[in-house]
Design a protein around this motif. Structure first.
Motif, PDB file in Angstrom:
ATOM      1  N   VAL A 268       0.054   7.358  -6.200  1.00  0.00           N
ATOM      2  CA  VAL A 268      -0.842   8.234  -6.524  1.00  0.00           C
ATOM      3  C   VAL A 268      -0.084   9.915  -6.274  1.00  0.00           C
ATOM      4  CG1 VAL A 268      -3.038   9.186  -4.922  1.00  0.00           C
ATOM      5  CG2 VAL A 268      -2.557   6.674  -5.338  1.00  0.00           C
ATOM      6  N   LEU A 269       0.657   9.845  -5.526  1.00  0.00           N
ATOM      7  CA  LEU A 269       1.286  11.237  -5.182  1.00  0.00           C
ATOM      8  C   LEU A 269       1.995  11.453  -6.653  1.00  0.00           C
ATOM      9  CD1 LEU A 269       2.593  10.669  -1.858  1.00  0.00           C
ATOM     10  CD2 LEU A 269       1.452  12.629  -2.731  1.00  0.00           C
TER      11      LEU A 269
ATOM     12  N   ARG B  34       4.865  16.894  -3.969  1.00  0.00           N
ATOM     13  CA  ARG B  34       4.471  15.727  -4.210  1.00  0.00           C
ATOM     14  C   ARG B  34       5.457  14.703  -4.609  1.00  0.00           C
ATOM     15  NH1 ARG B  34      -1.633  17.306  -6.593  1.00  0.00           N
ATOM     16  NH2 ARG B  34      -2.114  18.175  -5.004  1.00  0.00           N
TER      17      ARG B  34
ATOM     18  N   SER C 288       0.617   4.015  -2.928  1.00  0.00           N
ATOM     19  CA  SER C 288       0.221   5.479  -2.466  1.00  0.00           C
ATOM     20  C   SER C 288       1.493   6.487  -3.349  1.00  0.00           C
ATOM     21  CB  SER C 288       0.115   5.856  -1.207  1.00  0.00           C
ATOM     22  OG  SER C 288       1.069   5.084  -0.434  1.00  0.00           O
ATOM     23  N   SER C 289       2.684   5.818  -3.268  1.00  0.00           N
ATOM     24  CA  SER C 289       3.481   6.869  -3.845  1.00  0.00           C
ATOM     25  C   SER C 289       3.149   6.915  -5.297  1.00  0.00           C
ATOM     26  CB  SER C 289       4.981   6.088  -3.831  1.00  0.00           C
ATOM     27  OG  SER C 289       5.165   5.290  -4.864  1.00  0.00           O
TER      28      SER C 289
ATOM     29  N   LEU D  87       0.979  -1.008  -0.059  1.00  0.00           N
ATOM     30  CA  LEU D  87       0.010  -0.161   0.015  1.00  0.00           C
ATOM     31  C   LEU D  87       0.886   1.253   0.172  1.00  0.00           C
ATOM     32  CD1 LEU D  87      -2.985  -1.126   2.381  1.00  0.00           C
ATOM     33  CD2 LEU D  87      -2.903  -1.067   0.062  1.00  0.00           C
TER      34      LEU D  87
END
Ligand code: HEM
Ligand SMILES: [Cu+2]
Lengths: 582, 228
Positions: free
Chosen positions: B108-109, B128, B105-106, B101
């Motif tokens: 997504v950033l 970001r 999420s990286s 996860l």
């Protein structure tokens, strides 16, 4: 072109680059092409000498090889089985990875793609430089293996596991490791190169240079680059696993730890079959380029040529099993590989017939590049036909691992790729170095090479069917082979003469390099873009990149007073207006 | 008018049947290999800039590389009588799941960074990117920690096919994450220096594509190596 001004400025700055940036760490695709060429030719000498050593041993087993007394001191120049294994392993490895690939894909890929597409350089000049130096490093690593204790890799160029996976089996330790490392590095280098080629072909074409106006050699290099990009990583993963098995103690290929030796063969040949097309496709493109020029006719079936290469690229992924018919394979699977292998001969045949169609009725001039291109076509036919023999499983079970295979290999790789390389060198020499080669020396090189090539490799079919296995140390150890030993002697004499026949080439190359006649801009009256640049090209073109108006093979076109209509020549105003009415 | 055009005789071609080399030219337009009659070359506009195109091809090659490893892994795994071998330690499924996860999420950033680039918010881009890189580092650190623990439990590269495949696959992916992090660091530096504010942004976009690829590869490896 989307050549932004900054980039252009960088290019005109070339004049002020120092020696190192011009000749060594050059980012100019033409210099990199020359570097690849020199590297390939140098390695060819080493690979060739290794071959002669192998031949000597086969003709006169266990006698001192002349000239080796100084190197193999303990045996006074007599080859031991381990040294013999090393010689044939390194011969094939060097020839395939460090001669044919650097010359055809490396040199001519670099030289032809931007010049024939009308680009100032590759898409990524820096990456291009890096690609050469990575490959060069790989070559150095490969050569360094000759100097480590235990000798160089000796498990064949195919390095079948577990022979290659366990150092004790061959007695080779660091040699095989360096072999793996070198091919790994080479894989990285060729990945950089192929990405660069593909991007350049897709994005950097001159105005008007549509995909189906590209010269066929660019098509072939484009497809080769795609094969390189997708096939070599599989080998890269394989050699990484092999190296881990040897050094870290993993057991990918070692049955003792739950590994699977056959896995190596699958990985290797999944790469290996596309690889043989990597070796031959550029030569096919080169022949398609040279034949029309020297018979002053358009290529026959341009689109068929391009599409058959695409078909070969697709099919080459589904035929690899034909190298493993006797390795233990489900018969149904063997059957499917047999069928696909036979199918892949179809596009090759289409190309052959198109070459013949190009020659048909042409006004052929037998200049040196043309002779080599014709040799390519005819020798490729022989090699392709023996391929069909071996493709059928029942036959292959008998001839697999015999000299018949060796004959096949050499008809396609020497007869095909190397003659293609010679053709390309003679053809593009004026553009590469700005000077013409000497035609007399060219003939003196071609004719003996062609003759002794056939005398060397054709009899291998015969001894192969006679049962001589490949990679054996001493044929005289087998009673059933003794009666054909005279062939081995004959082949070795021919091979020595074949080696000597290369001397005129070397003389010609260096003599022409420095003292050859200055080349005009378009010595062969050819139509493709590279001939619109000065010889040797600098910044490729002057202020303006040429615009492309037509396909690449307009020879003897009725539209032109000359017998050729270059791609860059603006059409006369009347003709197109008239045509547009349709 | 239209009627007249229809009646008009077709324009006569010059009879250019010049025989050369005993070769009768095909009826014009001669296609010596080419695109047919249209003759006005126009400047081409590539559909993707060089950097992104090259990255896509790089990914193609990488897929073949990982494909070789993953297929080899399955060959050994399927051939094994019991998997994992009973005397070997189990892999840390839970921790690695959380770590997955983190890596996702990286990505997504990263998407956020590219969006911010499009909206021309340079500060946001840098923030970001930095977070994406930091999460990548966390992922690597956790992986490293878990490796150290596994080695402590006695799972090493030489513990048969189980250890060999685990360390090779996961290690090779780790090296790629490291490589992508280096690339990301370079891009981050450029972003911090404001290079993307006015110049071409292809470098950042290409790096983002590669990052997504490296991230997307992980769940596949996780499922193959840890879960199956
Ligand atoms: C008409 C197309 C071709 C067919 C049908 C064909 C078929 C085959 C088959 C069935 C084998 C395996 C023989 C055996 O080991 O028992 C083989 C081996 C081989 N072929 Fe071809 N081939 C073709 C074209 C080529 C080309 C164009 C090249 C290279 C430029 C090539 C290079 C090789 C090499 C190097 C091997 C030997 C590999 C080794 O075992 O070391 N072939 N070919
Ligand atoms: Cu093959």
């Amino acid at each position: 072109m989307k050549q932004n001004p900054k980039r252009r400025a960088g290019h005109t700055g070339h004049h002020e680059l120092g020696f190192v940036r011009t000749y060594i760490f050059s980012q100019d695709h033409k210099m990199i092409a020359r570097q690849f060429l020199f590297m390939g030719l140098f390695m060819m000498i080493i690979g060739g000498l290794l071959a002669l050593i192998v031949r000597w041993q086969l003709a006169w087993p266990e006698t001192a090889v002349p000239g080796l007394g100084g190197i193999l001191k303990e045996t006074n120049g007599i080859l031991e089985p381990s040294t013999y294994n090393m010689a044939f392993t390194m011969h094939a490895t060097i020839m395939i990875f460090f001669v044919v690939m650097p010359i055809l894909a490396g040199c001519f890929g670099n030289f032809c793609i931007p010049l024939m597409l009308g680009a100032r350089d590759m898409a990524f000049p820096f990456l291009n430089m890096l690609s050469f130096w990575t490959t060069f490093t790989a070559g150095l690593i490969m050569l360094s293996g000759f100097f480590v204790p235990g000798g160089h890799a000796a498990a064949g160029w195919t390095s079948y596991a577990p022979l290659s996976a366990v150092p004790e089996y061959t007695g080779v330790n660091w040699g095989q490791n360096l072999w793996c490392i070198s091919l790994f590095v080479m894989g990285v280098g060729s990945m950089m190169g192929s990405i660069n080629y593909i991007t350049t072909v897709i994005n950097m074409r001159a105005p008007g240079m549509k995909l189906f106006r590209m010269p066929l050699v660019v098509w072939s290099l484009f497809i080769t680059a795609i094969l390189l990009l997708l096939a070599l990583p599989v080998l890269t993963s394989g050699v990484a696993m092999l190296l881990f098995d040897r050094t870290l103690g993993t057991s990918w290929f070692k049955p003792s730890g739950g590994g699977e030796p056959l896995l190596w063969q699958h990985l290797f040949w999944y790469f290996g079959h596309p690889e043989v097309y990597i070796l031959i496709l550029p030569a096919m493109g080169i022949a398609s380029e040279i034949l029309p020029v020297f018979c002053r006719k358009p290529i026959f079936g341009y689109h068929a040529m391009a599409f058959s290469m695409i078909a070969i690229a697709f099919l080459s992924w589904v035929v690899y099993g034909h190298h493993m018919f006797v390795s233990g394979m489900n018969p149904a699977l063997g059957m499917s590989f047999m069928v696909t292998t036979m199918i892949i001969a179809v596009p090759s045949a289409i190309k052959t017939f198109n070459w013949l169609g190009t020659l048909w009725g042409g006004r052929i001039t037998f200049k040196v590049p043309m002779l080599n291109a014709l040799a390519f076509v005819s020798m490729f036919v022989i090699g392709g036909l023996s391929g069909i023999f071996m493709a059928s499983t029942p036959v292959d079970i008998y001839i697999q691992d015999t000299y018949f295979i060796v004959a096949h290999i050499h008809y396609v790789v020497f007869g095909g790729s190397i003659f293609g390389a010679f053709a390309a060198i003679y053809y593009w020499f004026p553009k590469l170095f700005g000077r013409m080669t000497n035609p007399f020396l060219g003939h003196l090189h071609f004719w003996p090479t062609f003759l002794f090539f056939n005398l060397t490799f054709f009899p291998m079919h015969i001894i192969g069917v006679g049962g001589q296995m490949r990679r054996i140390y001493n044929p005289m150890q087998y009673e059933f082979l003794q009666h054909q030993q005279h062939w081995n002697v004959f082949i070795t004499y021919s091979a020595l003469l074949l080696g000597l026949s290369q001397i005129p080439f070397v003389i010609n190359f260096f003599w022409s390099l420095f003292a050859g006649q200055k080349a005009p801009m378009n010595p062969w009256n050819a139509t493709t873009l590279e001939w619109s640049a000065p010889s040797p090209p600098h910044l490729n073109w002057g202020a303006r990149i040429p615009t492309v108006y037509r396909g690449p093979y307009e020879y003897s076109s009725p539209e032109s007073q000359e017998d050729f209509l270059p791609q860059w020549q603006q059409p006369s105003v009347a003709a197109p207006a008239e045509r547009r009415r349709h | 008018m239209a009627f007249a055009t229809v009646l008009e005789a077709p324009p006569r071609r010059r009879p250019v049947v010049r025989r050369r080399n005993g070769y009768l030219p095909p009826p014009p337009p001669p296609t010596g290999g080419g695109d047919g009659p249209e003759r006005d070359p126009e400047p081409r506009r590539p559909f993707l800039d060089n950097a992104r195109l090259a990255t896509l091809f790089l990914i193609g090659g990488e897929i073949m590389f990982f494909g070789g490893l993953v297929v080899a892994f399955f060959v050994l795994r399927i051939a094994a009588p019991v998997w994992p071998p009973p005397d070997q330690p189990r892999l840390p499924v839970g921790v690695t799941g959380v770590n997955t996860l983190v890596l996702l999420s990286s990505s997504v950033l990263m998407i956020g960074a590219v969006r911010a680039l499009a909206r021309k918010q340079p500060g946001e881009v840098v923030r970001r990117l930095a977070w994406a890189g930091a999460l990548g580092l966390v992922f690597l650190a956790v992986q490293g920690y878990e490796w150290a623990r596994l080695v402590g439990f006695g799972l090493t590269v030489s513990s048969g096919a189980y250890g060999a495949t685990f360390y090779t696959l996961i290690g090779v992916h780790g090296v790629h994450v490291l490589g992508a992090l280096v690339w990301l660091a370079v891009v981050l530096m450029h972003a911090a220096l404001g290079r993307y504010a006015d110049g071409p942004t292809a470098g950042l976009r290409a790096c983002a594509i590669y990052w997504h690829f490296i991230v997307a590869l992980w769940p596949i490896l996780y499922v193959a190596v840890y879960l199956l």
